[in-house]
Design an enzyme around this catalytic site. Sequence first.
Site, PDB file in Angstrom:
ATOM      1  CB  THR A 127      -0.901   0.001   1.243  1.00 45.25           C
ATOM      2  OG1 THR A 127      -1.691  -1.188   1.240  1.00 45.25           O
ATOM      3  CG2 THR A 127      -1.810   1.209   1.262  1.00 45.25           C
ATOM      4  CE  LYS A 164      -5.281  -2.153   0.866  1.00 43.41           C
ATOM      5  NZ  LYS A 164      -4.018  -2.875   0.920  1.00 43.41           N
ATOM      6  CE  LYS A 189       1.810   0.474   5.681  1.00 42.12           C
ATOM      7  NZ  LYS A 189       0.991   0.458   4.423  1.00 42.12           N
TER       8      LYS A 189
END
Length: 311
Positions: A105, A181, A249
């Site tokens: 990602t 995503k 994150k």
Amino acid sequence: MSSHAESPERVTAAVIGLGSMGFGMAQSMKRAGIEVVGYDITSAAVERFAAEGGRSANTLRAAVANADIVVSVVVNAAQTEAVLFGADGISAAMKPGAVFVSSATMDPAIARCLSEQLEALGIHYLDAPISGGAARAAKGELTIMASGSPHAFAAARPALDAMAAKVYELGDAAGTGAAFKMINQLLAGVHIAAACEAITFAAKQGLDLDRVYEVITASAGNSWMFENRVPHVLAGDYTPLSAIEIFVKDLGIVQDMARAERYPVPLVAAALQMYLAASGAGMGRDDDSSLARLYAQLSGAKLPGQEPNKA
């Protein structure tokens, strides 16, 4: 697609990163008849793969030397860049016409940059973030949100077919898959935070939490994340299936993207603060449902299996 790519038994793949996701993805490709070489910086992960009949390599470059497909299942953009262009970087070792399938990602702008660098070397880049968790990875039933050139898709097809139940082909430019995503991660992160806020508020009200779960999952307030994560809270089991640090994150990436676009994301910002607080309280490597424990600490609510003030 070449006849070579149409014969999975003749295709060789390398999997970089044999953690909970990468291991299952490698096993799924093996079951499909693809010859798989695995690499991980952790020797125990490599030994586990070898014990299951997989081939292993001692260096990144050795892993990819003969690979038609390289599937990178590392944590983030920085690790992906190190895999490609670091001291033992594979960009110098991959054969022309091979495809690099990037599952980390990351910010779409970074995915575009990495793609341009690889394509200039005659190597295809498929932007292919994944969703589904370790159990679906092991079954070859992931959802893959992919974008890249037709050549990249064609070269990666045997691996995609082996690893995924659904492959969404989202465009011919890297970065689009990454952007999809991040929309998923925005929703996932906010929904987990909302689920943890709600179930801990129910505990504070003295409600029967099993009944709360039963009623909410049958009502309009339900979400996939409530249904999936609240059982961890009810069991008092915060074994990391998806860690707090992942959303530190990922929601950080969403916030950076939004700031660059001058787009407000107040729900993301609020959720991110809770993940940061949970990490700061020592729960960073625990399951992301640990946000419920944080809410309990802040409010004095009592959750199943919880010791007082346990981080």
